[in-house]
Design a protein around this motif. Structure first.
Motif, PDB file in Angstrom:
ATOM      1  N   ASN A  10      79.890  61.069   8.259  1.00 30.60           N
ATOM      2  CA  ASN A  10      78.617  60.748   7.670  1.00 30.60           C
ATOM      3  C   ASN A  10      78.682  59.194   7.135  1.00 30.60           C
ATOM      4  OD1 ASN A  10      76.359  60.630   5.253  1.00 30.60           O
ATOM      5  ND2 ASN A  10      75.611  62.107   6.775  1.00 30.60           N
ATOM      6  N   PRO A  11      77.772  58.449   7.065  1.00 32.03           N
ATOM      7  CA  PRO A  11      77.851  57.075   6.585  1.00 32.03           C
ATOM      8  C   PRO A  11      77.981  57.115   5.070  1.00 32.03           C
ATOM      9  CG  PRO A  11      75.952  57.219   7.801  1.00 32.03           C
ATOM     10  CD  PRO A  11      76.444  58.423   7.899  1.00 32.03           C
ATOM     11  N   ALA A  12      77.858  58.294   4.315  1.00 23.63           N
ATOM     12  CA  ALA A  12      78.340  58.381   2.944  1.00 23.63           C
ATOM     13  C   ALA A  12      79.237  58.885   2.457  1.00 23.63           C
ATOM     14  CB  ALA A  12      76.916  59.449   2.243  1.00 23.63           C
ATOM     15  N   ASP A  13      79.997  59.196   3.633  1.00 27.10           N
ATOM     16  CA  ASP A  13      81.426  60.050   3.552  1.00 27.10           C
ATOM     17  C   ASP A  13      82.500  59.232   2.576  1.00 27.10           C
ATOM     18  OD1 ASP A  13      80.421  62.098   4.553  1.00 27.10           O
ATOM     19  OD2 ASP A  13      81.682  62.182   6.194  1.00 27.10           O
ATOM     20  N   SER A  14      83.163  59.653   1.814  1.00 29.38           N
ATOM     21  CA  SER A  14      84.589  58.801   1.435  1.00 29.38           C
ATOM     22  C   SER A  14      85.493  59.458   1.687  1.00 29.38           C
ATOM     23  CB  SER A  14      84.317  59.264  -0.514  1.00 29.38           C
ATOM     24  OG  SER A  14      84.466  60.697  -0.547  1.00 29.38           O
ATOM     25  N   VAL A  15      85.663  60.095   2.799  1.00 27.75           N
ATOM     26  CA  VAL A  15      86.864  60.478   3.469  1.00 27.75           C
ATOM     27  C   VAL A  15      86.539  60.275   5.025  1.00 27.75           C
ATOM     28  CG1 VAL A  15      87.792  61.891   1.965  1.00 27.75           C
ATOM     29  CG2 VAL A  15      86.310  62.856   3.542  1.00 27.75           C
ATOM     30  N   VAL A  16      87.570  59.953   5.866  1.00 28.60           N
ATOM     31  CA  VAL A  16      87.788  60.093   7.387  1.00 28.60           C
ATOM     32  C   VAL A  16      88.574  61.270   7.806  1.00 28.60           C
ATOM     33  CG1 VAL A  16      87.293  57.721   7.544  1.00 28.60           C
ATOM     34  CG2 VAL A  16      89.484  58.284   7.476  1.00 28.60           C
ATOM     35  N   VAL A  17      88.326  61.740   8.955  1.00 27.39           N
ATOM     36  CA  VAL A  17      89.263  62.788   9.405  1.00 27.39           C
ATOM     37  C   VAL A  17      89.996  62.307  10.450  1.00 27.39           C
ATOM     38  CG1 VAL A  17      89.116  64.927  10.690  1.00 27.39           C
ATOM     39  CG2 VAL A  17      87.204  64.555   8.852  1.00 27.39           C
ATOM     40  N   CYS A  18      91.315  62.460  10.352  1.00 25.13           N
ATOM     41  CA  CYS A  18      92.279  62.060  11.505  1.00 25.13           C
ATOM     42  C   CYS A  18      92.076  62.706  12.746  1.00 25.13           C
ATOM     43  CB  CYS A  18      93.852  62.345  10.867  1.00 25.13           C
ATOM     44  SG  CYS A  18      94.138  61.104   9.305  1.00 25.13           S
TER      45      CYS A  18
END
Length: 398
Positions: A10-18
Protein backbone atom coordinates in the motif's frame (compact mmCIF):
# COMPACT_ATOMS: atom_id res chain seq x y z
CA UNK A 1 12.54 -6.20 -17.26
CA UNK A 2 14.24 -6.84 -13.94
CA UNK A 3 12.22 -9.06 -11.61
CA UNK A 4 11.03 -7.36 -8.43
CA UNK A 5 12.57 -8.70 -5.23
CA UNK A 6 10.32 -6.84 -2.79
CA UNK A 7 6.77 -5.47 -2.66
CA UNK A 8 5.22 -2.38 -1.10
CA UNK A 9 1.58 -3.40 -0.71
CA UNK A 10 0.00 0.00 0.00
CA UNK A 11 1.36 3.50 -0.75
CA UNK A 12 1.02 4.36 2.95
CA UNK A 13 3.11 1.39 4.13
CA UNK A 14 6.28 1.87 6.16
CA UNK A 15 7.56 -1.62 5.27
CA UNK A 16 8.11 -3.70 2.17
CA UNK A 17 7.76 -7.48 1.94
CA UNK A 18 10.75 -9.44 0.64
CA UNK A 19 9.82 -11.59 -2.34
CA UNK A 20 13.30 -13.09 -2.15
CA UNK A 21 15.74 -13.29 0.79
CA UNK A 22 17.73 -10.10 1.32
CA UNK A 23 21.31 -9.97 2.58
CA UNK A 24 22.82 -7.40 4.89
CA UNK A 25 24.17 -4.61 2.72
CA UNK A 26 21.72 -5.11 -0.16
CA UNK A 27 20.18 -1.91 -1.54
CA UNK A 28 16.42 -1.37 -1.87
CA UNK A 29 15.31 1.46 -4.15
CA UNK A 30 11.82 2.63 -3.18
CA UNK A 31 9.95 5.95 -3.47
CA UNK A 32 13.07 7.65 -4.83
CA UNK A 33 15.20 6.49 -1.88
CA UNK A 34 18.04 4.00 -1.62
CA UNK A 35 17.81 1.99 1.59
CA UNK A 36 20.55 -0.33 2.85
CA UNK A 37 19.35 -3.60 4.36
CA UNK A 38 20.67 -3.82 7.92
CA UNK A 39 20.20 -7.55 8.62
CA UNK A 40 19.80 -10.74 6.60
CA UNK A 41 16.02 -10.93 6.03
CA UNK A 42 14.09 -14.05 4.86
CA UNK A 43 11.56 -14.08 2.04
CA UNK A 44 8.07 -13.16 3.21
CA UNK A 45 9.42 -10.93 5.97
CA UNK A 46 9.33 -7.15 6.30
CA UNK A 47 11.99 -4.45 5.93
CA UNK A 48 11.40 -0.96 7.30
CA UNK A 49 11.66 1.82 4.71
CA UNK A 50 11.50 4.81 7.04
CA UNK A 51 12.85 5.43 10.53
CA UNK A 52 10.45 4.48 13.33
CA UNK A 53 11.19 5.79 16.83
CA UNK A 54 10.03 3.63 19.75
CA UNK A 55 6.21 3.52 19.90
CA UNK A 56 5.72 4.42 16.22
CA UNK A 57 3.05 2.42 14.42
CA UNK A 58 4.37 0.16 11.66
CA UNK A 59 2.10 0.27 8.60
CA UNK A 60 1.35 -2.70 6.29
CA UNK A 61 -1.70 -3.09 4.00
CA UNK A 62 -2.24 0.61 4.78
CA UNK A 63 -3.01 -0.08 8.46
CA UNK A 64 -1.00 -0.43 11.69
CA UNK A 65 0.19 -3.96 12.42
CA UNK A 66 1.73 -2.95 15.76
CA UNK A 67 4.33 -0.50 17.05
CA UNK A 68 8.11 -0.41 17.36
CA UNK A 69 9.41 -1.78 20.68
CA UNK A 70 12.56 0.34 20.34
CA UNK A 71 13.98 2.88 17.92
CA UNK A 72 14.15 1.29 14.46
CA UNK A 73 16.05 2.50 11.41
CA UNK A 74 15.15 2.31 7.74
CA UNK A 75 16.53 -0.99 6.46
CA UNK A 76 15.83 -2.91 9.68
CA UNK A 77 14.23 -6.38 9.55
CA UNK A 78 10.82 -6.00 11.25
CA UNK A 79 9.65 -9.11 13.10
CA UNK A 80 8.05 -10.30 16.33
CA UNK A 81 11.20 -9.40 18.29
CA UNK A 82 11.03 -5.66 17.59
CA UNK A 83 7.32 -5.23 16.80
CA UNK A 84 4.62 -5.25 19.50
CA UNK A 85 0.91 -5.67 18.91
CA UNK A 86 -1.43 -2.73 19.59
CA UNK A 87 -4.18 -5.11 20.70
CA UNK A 88 -5.01 -5.18 24.40
CA UNK A 89 -8.76 -5.51 25.05
CA UNK A 90 -12.17 -4.41 23.88
CA UNK A 91 -12.54 -1.05 22.16
CA UNK A 92 -15.14 1.61 21.56
CA UNK A 93 -16.10 1.70 17.89
CA UNK A 94 -17.83 4.45 15.87
CA UNK A 95 -20.23 3.69 13.04
CA UNK A 96 -18.95 5.01 9.69
CA UNK A 97 -21.23 3.57 6.96
CA UNK A 98 -20.01 3.20 3.40
CA UNK A 99 -22.00 4.88 0.65
CA UNK A 100 -24.49 3.38 -0.94
CA UNK A 101 -36.09 -20.85 0.30
CA UNK A 102 -34.72 -22.15 -2.96
CA UNK A 103 -31.38 -23.45 -1.64
CA UNK A 104 -28.96 -24.80 -4.25
CA UNK A 105 -25.96 -27.04 -3.78
CA UNK A 106 -23.06 -28.30 -5.88
CA UNK A 107 -23.00 -31.93 -4.73
CA UNK A 108 -25.50 -34.76 -4.31
CA UNK A 109 -24.38 -36.87 -1.35
CA UNK A 110 -25.87 -39.21 1.24
CA UNK A 111 -25.00 -38.35 4.83
CA UNK A 112 -25.33 -40.23 8.12
CA UNK A 113 -25.54 -37.64 10.92
CA UNK A 114 -25.14 -38.94 14.50
CA UNK A 115 -27.00 -36.97 17.16
CA UNK A 116 -24.37 -38.15 19.67
CA UNK A 117 -20.79 -39.39 19.46
CA UNK A 118 -21.78 -42.73 21.00
CA UNK A 119 -23.06 -43.97 17.63
CA UNK A 120 -20.07 -42.90 15.52
CA UNK A 121 -19.01 -46.50 15.07
CA UNK A 122 -22.40 -47.60 13.82
CA UNK A 123 -22.53 -44.60 11.47
CA UNK A 124 -19.17 -45.52 9.95
CA UNK A 125 -20.21 -49.18 9.52
CA UNK A 126 -23.45 -48.15 7.79
CA UNK A 127 -21.58 -45.85 5.42
CA UNK A 128 -19.03 -48.54 4.63
CA UNK A 129 -21.76 -51.09 3.91
CA UNK A 130 -23.74 -48.74 1.66
CA UNK A 131 -20.57 -47.88 -0.29
CA UNK A 132 -19.93 -51.60 -0.85
CA UNK A 133 -23.49 -52.23 -2.03
CA UNK A 134 -23.83 -49.25 -4.33
CA UNK A 135 -20.32 -48.27 -5.35
CA UNK A 136 -21.69 -44.73 -4.89
CA UNK A 137 -23.11 -45.02 -8.40
CA UNK A 138 -25.41 -42.15 -9.34
CA UNK A 139 -24.39 -39.93 -6.40
CA UNK A 140 -21.26 -37.97 -5.51
CA UNK A 141 -20.33 -39.50 -2.16
CA UNK A 142 -21.51 -41.11 1.09
CA UNK A 143 -20.24 -39.74 4.42
CA UNK A 144 -20.71 -40.02 8.17
CA UNK A 145 -20.47 -36.74 10.09
CA UNK A 146 -18.80 -38.28 13.14
CA UNK A 147 -18.19 -36.09 16.21
CA UNK A 148 -17.76 -36.44 19.98
CA UNK A 149 -20.69 -34.35 21.17
CA UNK A 150 -24.44 -34.51 21.83
CA UNK A 151 -24.34 -35.62 25.47
CA UNK A 152 -22.92 -34.34 28.77
CA UNK A 153 -22.84 -30.80 27.39
CA UNK A 154 -24.38 -27.81 29.14
CA UNK A 155 -26.49 -24.81 28.09
CA UNK A 156 -25.03 -22.87 25.17
CA UNK A 157 -22.40 -25.49 24.41
CA UNK A 158 -25.09 -28.17 23.99
CA UNK A 159 -27.30 -25.82 21.96
CA UNK A 160 -24.44 -24.94 19.59
CA UNK A 161 -23.92 -28.65 18.86
CA UNK A 162 -27.63 -29.05 18.09
CA UNK A 163 -27.62 -25.99 15.81
CA UNK A 164 -24.62 -27.16 13.79
CA UNK A 165 -26.03 -30.68 13.44
CA UNK A 166 -29.34 -29.16 12.32
CA UNK A 167 -27.52 -27.09 9.71
CA UNK A 168 -25.78 -30.19 8.38
CA UNK A 169 -29.07 -32.10 8.07
CA UNK A 170 -30.63 -29.23 6.12
CA UNK A 171 -27.61 -28.55 3.91
CA UNK A 172 -28.39 -28.62 0.16
CA UNK A 173 -25.35 -30.79 -0.60
CA UNK A 174 -27.20 -33.65 1.07
CA UNK A 175 -29.52 -35.49 -1.30
CA UNK A 176 -30.60 -37.65 1.63
CA UNK A 177 -29.81 -37.85 5.37
CA UNK A 178 -30.07 -40.58 7.98
CA UNK A 179 -30.17 -39.01 11.44
CA UNK A 180 -28.70 -41.70 13.72
CA UNK A 181 -29.51 -41.56 17.44
CA UNK A 182 -28.71 -43.70 20.46
CA UNK A 183 -31.88 -42.61 22.28
CA UNK A 184 -30.72 -41.76 25.79
CA UNK A 185 -28.47 -38.77 24.96
CA UNK A 186 -29.03 -35.16 26.00
CA UNK A 187 -29.66 -34.35 22.36
CA UNK A 188 -33.00 -36.16 22.43
CA UNK A 189 -33.96 -37.40 18.94
CA UNK A 190 -37.59 -36.21 18.86
CA UNK A 191 -36.64 -32.74 20.08
CA UNK A 192 -33.81 -32.60 17.56
CA UNK A 193 -36.05 -33.58 14.66
CA UNK A 194 -38.55 -30.89 15.71
CA UNK A 195 -35.66 -28.41 15.54
CA UNK A 196 -35.35 -29.14 11.80
CA UNK A 197 -38.70 -27.46 11.20
CA UNK A 198 -40.67 -28.27 8.05
CA UNK A 199 -38.09 -30.66 6.57
CA UNK A 200 -38.43 -33.10 3.65
CA UNK A 201 -39.50 -36.33 5.37
CA UNK A 202 -38.79 -38.37 2.24
CA UNK A 203 -35.12 -37.38 2.30
CA UNK A 204 -34.38 -37.01 6.02
CA UNK A 205 -35.06 -40.08 8.17
CA UNK A 206 -34.47 -40.86 11.87
CA UNK A 207 -33.24 -44.13 13.37
CA UNK A 208 -33.08 -44.54 17.18
CA UNK A 209 -30.80 -47.53 17.69
CA UNK A 210 -32.12 -48.39 21.16
CA UNK A 211 -35.57 -48.95 19.67
CA UNK A 212 -34.55 -51.67 17.17
CA UNK A 213 -33.12 -55.16 17.64
CA UNK A 214 -30.51 -54.87 14.87
CA UNK A 215 -29.37 -51.32 14.17
CA UNK A 216 -27.32 -52.36 11.12
CA UNK A 217 -30.27 -54.09 9.46
CA UNK A 218 -32.66 -51.24 10.28
CA UNK A 219 -30.13 -48.62 9.21
CA UNK A 220 -29.40 -50.29 5.88
CA UNK A 221 -33.11 -50.59 5.13
CA UNK A 222 -33.51 -46.83 5.53
CA UNK A 223 -30.31 -46.01 3.64
CA UNK A 224 -31.36 -48.14 0.67
CA UNK A 225 -34.61 -46.15 0.48
CA UNK A 226 -32.73 -42.86 0.69
CA UNK A 227 -30.21 -43.96 -1.92
CA UNK A 228 -32.98 -44.88 -4.36
CA UNK A 229 -34.36 -41.34 -4.05
CA UNK A 230 -31.08 -39.43 -4.11
CA UNK A 231 -29.65 -41.18 -7.18
CA UNK A 232 -32.61 -39.95 -9.26
CA UNK A 233 -31.50 -36.33 -8.82
CA UNK A 234 -30.16 -34.66 -11.97
CA UNK A 235 -27.82 -31.71 -12.28
CA UNK A 236 -29.18 -28.61 -13.93
CA UNK A 237 -27.97 -25.11 -14.64
CA UNK A 238 -28.84 -22.45 -12.06
CA UNK A 239 -27.83 -18.77 -11.72
CA UNK A 240 -24.53 -18.14 -9.94
CA UNK A 241 -26.54 -15.94 -7.57
CA UNK A 242 -27.68 -19.16 -5.88
CA UNK A 243 -24.11 -20.05 -4.87
CA UNK A 244 -23.01 -19.76 -1.24
CA UNK A 245 -19.28 -20.10 -0.53
CA UNK A 246 -17.46 -20.21 2.80
CA UNK A 247 -14.05 -18.52 2.80
CA UNK A 248 -11.92 -21.29 4.25
CA UNK A 249 -8.78 -20.63 6.28
CA UNK A 250 -5.31 -21.85 5.42
CA UNK A 251 -1.80 -21.64 6.85
CA UNK A 252 -0.69 -17.99 6.95
CA UNK A 253 2.69 -16.47 6.17
CA UNK A 254 4.07 -13.21 4.84
CA UNK A 255 2.84 -14.01 1.33
CA UNK A 256 -0.77 -15.02 2.16
CA UNK A 257 -2.03 -11.45 2.23
CA UNK A 258 -0.48 -10.57 -1.13
CA UNK A 259 -1.10 -13.78 -3.13
CA UNK A 260 -3.84 -16.33 -2.38
CA UNK A 261 -6.03 -14.28 -0.05
CA UNK A 262 -6.48 -11.27 -2.39
CA UNK A 263 -7.31 -13.70 -5.19
CA UNK A 264 -10.01 -15.27 -3.02
CA UNK A 265 -11.19 -11.75 -2.22
CA UNK A 266 -11.52 -10.94 -5.92
CA UNK A 267 -13.63 -14.09 -6.35
CA UNK A 268 -15.77 -13.18 -3.33
CA UNK A 269 -16.40 -9.68 -4.73
CA UNK A 270 -17.30 -11.16 -8.14
CA UNK A 271 -19.70 -13.65 -6.55
CA UNK A 272 -21.39 -10.97 -4.45
CA UNK A 273 -21.69 -8.74 -7.53
CA UNK A 274 -23.61 -11.56 -9.26
CA UNK A 275 -26.04 -11.73 -6.33
CA UNK A 276 -24.28 -14.67 -4.62
CA UNK A 277 -23.15 -15.11 -1.04
CA UNK A 278 -19.82 -15.53 0.75
CA UNK A 279 -19.10 -16.13 4.44
CA UNK A 280 -16.03 -14.96 6.38
CA UNK A 281 -15.39 -16.49 9.80
CA UNK A 282 -12.61 -17.06 12.39
CA UNK A 283 -13.28 -13.98 14.50
CA UNK A 284 -9.95 -14.03 16.42
CA UNK A 285 -8.18 -13.58 13.07
CA UNK A 286 -10.16 -10.38 12.48
CA UNK A 287 -8.62 -8.60 15.51
CA UNK A 288 -6.69 -5.62 14.17
CA UNK A 289 -8.65 -5.49 10.93
CA UNK A 290 -12.13 -5.38 12.43
CA UNK A 291 -12.72 -1.66 11.83
CA UNK A 292 -12.30 -2.24 8.08
CA UNK A 293 -15.19 -4.72 8.23
CA UNK A 294 -17.23 -2.51 10.55
CA UNK A 295 -16.94 0.46 8.20
CA UNK A 296 -18.29 -1.69 5.37
CA UNK A 297 -21.49 -2.66 7.23
CA UNK A 298 -24.59 -1.70 5.25
CA UNK A 299 -26.53 -0.57 8.33
CA UNK A 300 -25.88 0.63 11.85
CA UNK A 301 -27.60 -2.53 13.11
CA UNK A 302 -25.05 -4.71 11.28
CA UNK A 303 -22.27 -2.49 12.60
CA UNK A 304 -23.49 -3.03 16.18
CA UNK A 305 -23.70 -6.80 15.60
CA UNK A 306 -20.13 -6.81 14.32
CA UNK A 307 -18.92 -4.82 17.34
CA UNK A 308 -20.62 -7.33 19.65
CA UNK A 309 -19.13 -10.26 17.73
CA UNK A 310 -15.60 -8.85 18.06
CA UNK A 311 -15.83 -7.68 21.67
CA UNK A 312 -17.56 -10.85 22.87
CA UNK A 313 -14.60 -12.88 21.61
CA UNK A 314 -12.11 -10.47 23.17
CA UNK A 315 -13.97 -10.57 26.50
CA UNK A 316 -13.92 -14.37 26.38
CA UNK A 317 -10.13 -14.37 26.11
CA UNK A 318 -9.72 -11.69 28.78
CA UNK A 319 -12.08 -13.50 31.19
CA UNK A 320 -9.74 -16.50 31.04
CA UNK A 321 -6.64 -14.40 31.64
CA UNK A 322 -5.50 -14.66 28.04
CA UNK A 323 -4.27 -11.75 25.87
CA UNK A 324 -6.21 -10.99 22.72
CA UNK A 325 -3.16 -10.47 20.50
CA UNK A 326 -1.16 -13.68 20.88
CA UNK A 327 -2.66 -15.59 17.92
CA UNK A 328 0.30 -15.86 15.52
CA UNK A 329 1.87 -19.31 15.79
CA UNK A 330 5.59 -20.07 15.57
CA UNK A 331 4.98 -21.14 11.97
CA UNK A 332 3.24 -17.83 11.21
CA UNK A 333 6.20 -15.91 12.65
CA UNK A 334 8.75 -18.00 10.79
CA UNK A 335 6.87 -17.15 7.59
CA UNK A 336 7.03 -13.38 8.16
CA UNK A 337 3.96 -12.57 10.33
CA UNK A 338 4.89 -10.58 13.43
CA UNK A 339 1.63 -9.61 15.16
CA UNK A 340 -2.04 -10.51 15.05
CA UNK A 341 -2.77 -7.27 13.20
CA UNK A 342 -0.27 -8.35 10.54
CA UNK A 343 -2.04 -11.70 10.27
CA UNK A 344 -5.58 -10.26 10.38
CA UNK A 345 -5.01 -7.65 7.69
CA UNK A 346 -3.77 -10.45 5.42
CA UNK A 347 -6.49 -12.93 6.40
CA UNK A 348 -9.38 -10.53 5.83
CA UNK A 349 -8.21 -9.97 2.23
CA UNK A 350 -10.25 -13.15 1.58
CA UNK A 351 -13.52 -11.22 1.75
CA UNK A 352 -12.58 -8.59 -0.82
CA UNK A 353 -14.15 -5.16 -0.54
CA UNK A 354 -17.89 -5.90 -0.69
CA UNK A 355 -20.23 -4.38 1.90
CA UNK A 356 -21.15 -6.55 4.88
CA UNK A 357 -24.77 -7.66 4.40
CA UNK A 358 -25.21 -10.09 7.31
CA UNK A 359 -23.74 -11.06 10.69
CA UNK A 360 -24.45 -14.54 12.08
CA UNK A 361 -24.01 -16.18 15.45
CA UNK A 362 -22.35 -19.61 15.66
CA UNK A 363 -24.61 -22.20 14.03
CA UNK A 364 -27.02 -19.67 12.50
CA UNK A 365 -28.40 -20.31 9.01
CA UNK A 366 -27.80 -17.85 6.20
CA UNK A 367 -30.62 -15.38 5.68
CA UNK A 368 -28.86 -12.61 3.70
CA UNK A 369 -27.17 -12.68 0.33
CA UNK A 370 -23.86 -10.88 -0.14
CA UNK A 371 -20.92 -10.92 2.26
CA UNK A 372 -21.73 -12.39 5.68
CA UNK A 373 -19.62 -12.53 8.85
CA UNK A 374 -19.95 -15.69 10.98
CA UNK A 375 -19.06 -15.79 14.67
CA UNK A 376 -16.86 -18.87 15.07
CA UNK A 377 -13.37 -19.71 16.33
CA UNK A 378 -12.45 -21.83 13.30
CA UNK A 379 -14.15 -23.53 10.32
CA UNK A 380 -15.94 -26.05 12.56
CA UNK A 381 -13.30 -28.69 11.94
CA UNK A 382 -14.73 -30.96 14.64
CA UNK A 383 -17.73 -31.75 12.42
CA UNK A 384 -16.00 -32.24 9.04
CA UNK A 385 -16.26 -35.63 7.34
CA UNK A 386 -13.10 -35.09 5.31
CA UNK A 387 -10.24 -32.62 5.31
CA UNK A 388 -10.81 -30.81 2.05
CA UNK A 389 -14.15 -29.32 3.11
CA UNK A 390 -15.35 -27.20 5.98
CA UNK A 391 -18.94 -26.83 7.20
CA UNK A 392 -19.70 -23.43 5.80
CA UNK A 393 -18.12 -24.07 2.41
CA UNK A 394 -20.13 -27.16 1.40
CA UNK A 395 -22.60 -25.75 -1.11
CA UNK A 396 -24.86 -28.58 -2.45
CA UNK A 397 -27.15 -29.66 -5.30
CA UNK A 398 -30.19 -28.26 -7.17
Amino acid sequence: MEQATFLKINPADSVVVCLQPKQKGDIIEIDGLKITVNQDTPAGHKILIKDAPQGTDIIKYGYPIGHAKADLKAGDWVNENNLKTNLSGTLEYTYNPVRKNGDVGVRNEIWVVPTVGCVNGIAERLVSELKKETGEEGIDAIYAWHHNFGCSQLSGDHENTRKVLRDICLHPNAGAVLVLSLGCENNQPDDFMAMLGNYDKDRIKLLVTQKVEDEMEAGMTILRELYAIAKQDKREDVPVSKLRVGLKCGGSDGFSGITANPLVGEFSDWLVAQGGTSVLTEVPEMFGAETILMNRCRTEGLFNQTVSMINNFKEYFLSHGEPVGENPSPGNKAGGISTLEDKALGCTQKCGKAPVSGVMEYGDRLSSTGLNLLSAPDPIRHLRPHDEDCHESRTGYP
